[in-house]
Design a protein around this motif. Sequence first.
Motif, PDB file in Angstrom:
ATOM      1  N   GLY A  92       0.784  -1.232   0.000  1.00  0.00           N
ATOM      2  CA  GLY A  92       0.000   0.000   0.000  1.00  0.00           C
ATOM      3  C   GLY A  92       0.815   1.281   0.000  1.00  0.00           C
ATOM      4  N   CYS A  93       1.912   1.297   0.761  1.00  0.00           N
ATOM      5  CA  CYS A  93       2.535   2.597   1.019  1.00  0.00           C
ATOM      6  C   CYS A  93       3.272   3.177  -0.185  1.00  0.00           C
ATOM      7  CB  CYS A  93       3.422   2.551   2.254  1.00  0.00           C
ATOM      8  SG  CYS A  93       4.843   1.473   2.138  1.00  0.00           S
ATOM      9  N   TYR A  94       3.467   2.374  -1.253  1.00  0.00           N
ATOM     10  CA  TYR A  94       4.137   2.941  -2.434  1.00  0.00           C
ATOM     11  C   TYR A  94       3.327   4.053  -3.091  1.00  0.00           C
ATOM     12  CZ  TYR A  94       7.547  -0.726  -1.971  1.00  0.00           C
ATOM     13  OH  TYR A  94       8.524  -1.537  -1.482  1.00  0.00           O
ATOM     14  N   ARG A 135      -3.936  -3.082   4.888  1.00  0.00           N
ATOM     15  CA  ARG A 135      -4.223  -1.762   5.445  1.00  0.00           C
ATOM     16  C   ARG A 135      -2.914  -1.229   5.981  1.00  0.00           C
ATOM     17  NH1 ARG A 135      -8.478   0.732   8.215  1.00  0.00           N
ATOM     18  NH2 ARG A 135      -7.895   2.891   8.631  1.00  0.00           N
ATOM     19  N   GLU A 136      -2.580  -0.031   5.565  1.00  0.00           N
ATOM     20  CA  GLU A 136      -1.326   0.549   6.043  1.00  0.00           C
ATOM     21  C   GLU A 136      -1.552   1.902   6.694  1.00  0.00           C
ATOM     22  OE1 GLU A 136       2.552   0.259   4.581  1.00  0.00           O
ATOM     23  OE2 GLU A 136       1.935  -0.707   2.710  1.00  0.00           O
ATOM     24  N   PHE A 137      -0.800   2.147   7.746  1.00  0.00           N
ATOM     25  CA  PHE A 137      -0.667   3.474   8.318  1.00  0.00           C
ATOM     26  C   PHE A 137       0.772   3.901   8.056  1.00  0.00           C
ATOM     27  CE2 PHE A 137      -4.153   1.482  10.424  1.00  0.00           C
ATOM     28  CZ  PHE A 137      -5.092   2.496  10.536  1.00  0.00           C
ATOM     29  N   TYR A 215      10.515   0.499   9.766  1.00  0.00           N
ATOM     30  CA  TYR A 215      11.174   1.809   9.810  1.00  0.00           C
ATOM     31  C   TYR A 215      12.092   1.875   8.609  1.00  0.00           C
ATOM     32  CZ  TYR A 215      14.413   5.482  11.358  1.00  0.00           C
ATOM     33  OH  TYR A 215      15.201   6.610  11.422  1.00  0.00           O
ATOM     34  N   HIS A 216      11.811   2.818   7.684  1.00  0.00           N
ATOM     35  CA  HIS A 216      12.560   2.869   6.418  1.00  0.00           C
ATOM     36  C   HIS A 216      13.791   3.754   6.499  1.00  0.00           C
ATOM     37  CE1 HIS A 216       8.063   2.812   5.259  1.00  0.00           C
ATOM     38  NE2 HIS A 216       8.477   1.576   5.136  1.00  0.00           N
ATOM     39  N   LYS A 217      14.041   4.366   7.659  1.00  0.00           N
ATOM     40  CA  LYS A 217      15.062   5.414   7.763  1.00  0.00           C
ATOM     41  C   LYS A 217      14.783   6.461   6.673  1.00  0.00           C
ATOM     42  CE  LYS A 217      18.751   2.688   8.017  1.00  0.00           C
ATOM     43  NZ  LYS A 217      20.120   2.271   8.304  1.00  0.00           N
ATOM     44  N   ALA A 237       8.061   5.617   8.322  1.00  0.00           N
ATOM     45  CA  ALA A 237       7.777   4.302   8.895  1.00  0.00           C
ATOM     46  C   ALA A 237       6.376   3.911   8.461  1.00  0.00           C
ATOM     47  CB  ALA A 237       7.856   4.346  10.424  1.00  0.00           C
ATOM     48  N   CYS A 238       6.111   2.613   8.409  1.00  0.00           N
ATOM     49  CA  CYS A 238       4.741   2.188   8.104  1.00  0.00           C
ATOM     50  C   CYS A 238       4.377   0.986   8.958  1.00  0.00           C
ATOM     51  CB  CYS A 238       4.563   1.868   6.616  1.00  0.00           C
ATOM     52  SG  CYS A 238       5.402   0.381   6.065  1.00  0.00           S
ATOM     53  N   LEU A 239       3.078   0.866   9.171  1.00  0.00           N
ATOM     54  CA  LEU A 239       2.552  -0.264   9.913  1.00  0.00           C
ATOM     55  C   LEU A 239       1.497  -0.897   9.020  1.00  0.00           C
ATOM     56  CD1 LEU A 239       2.430  -1.793  12.576  1.00  0.00           C
ATOM     57  CD2 LEU A 239       0.786  -0.125  13.389  1.00  0.00           C
TER      58      LEU A 239
HETATM   59 ZN    ZN Z   1       4.579   0.018   3.914  1.00  0.00          ZN
END
Ligand code: ZN
Length: 275
Positions: A92-94, A135-137, A215-217, A237-239
Amino acid sequence: VRPDGALVDTPAPGIYLYPGHVETVVHGLGQALTTLLGTDLQRSLRTPPVIARSIIERAGYHESFPHLLGRVTTQAGSGMPAESDLVLLPAGCYCVYPLYADTRLTSATELSVEATCFRQEGSAEMGRLRSFRMREFVWIGPGEQCLSWRDRCLSAVRGWLTDLGLTTETAVASDPFFGAGSRLIRQLQIEQGLKIEILATVGKGQIQAVASGNYHKDQFGRLFAIFDHTGNITHSACLAFGYERLVLALIHRHGDDPNRWPGRVRDMLRLGALA
Ligand code: ZN
Ligand code: ATP
Ligand code: MG
């Protein structure tokens, strides 16, 4: 139909149909997650199952995970089949980072994304789908705050899952990077504690991540030229939650008929009106 009656098999391994009661639980999980983690969201988005190939290439996914990426071929007019400008969305986060590309954020930003994802998984064990919902935050801001956001969320989520009757454990994890340096990248990821998974039993003898905190830094800040309010490359960061795995874990724990789940669980997922 699988023995637990949750997901309906199709001829393609890792691709399932979802009966109505599963959808109702997915919806309840989504609402409960919004209540639990969504109090400070700047934006709440739903993405289609495809994304611009240029984004995935800018993020480097096609090099880190070429074995998981689903590519799209189309044939325009009477021409030859050719690779499209789209690929199947792997997470999702892309879709979030391009929204802030080449900008300077005035404050930390938190978003939620609902996505249908595709990954060409190597096996189709219970809970390992090729098309699944995530589902991403996502939290974008200065580095020192990313880890504390992630860890605060993870602990809230563990409490929530316990209240739902699930037994969970957390583990430091790594992603299955592709290529020569893969082992080293995975080792670094583990040493630095960048990926933490919450594991639950999703089927008989099958323990899987139902949620992952990453955590992607400054990786995505750098790749998409996103700056924080101090002018530094931002961290993020994503959850991420796997809806199907959460449903499978609940069914494994409470049985395949949500009407007969404990009242507390039904209330938490607002299943009261289930037919
Ligand atoms: Zn993500
Ligand atoms: P795994 O280690 O099981 O392969 P992952 O590390 O690839 O999981 P992430 O990339 O962090 O998982 O994806 C976020 C979440 O999406 C996971 O915590 C999981 O709940 C869900 N998920 C990931 N892959 C799948 C899949 N193949 N089928 C169903 N859900 C998945
Ligand atoms: Mg995986």
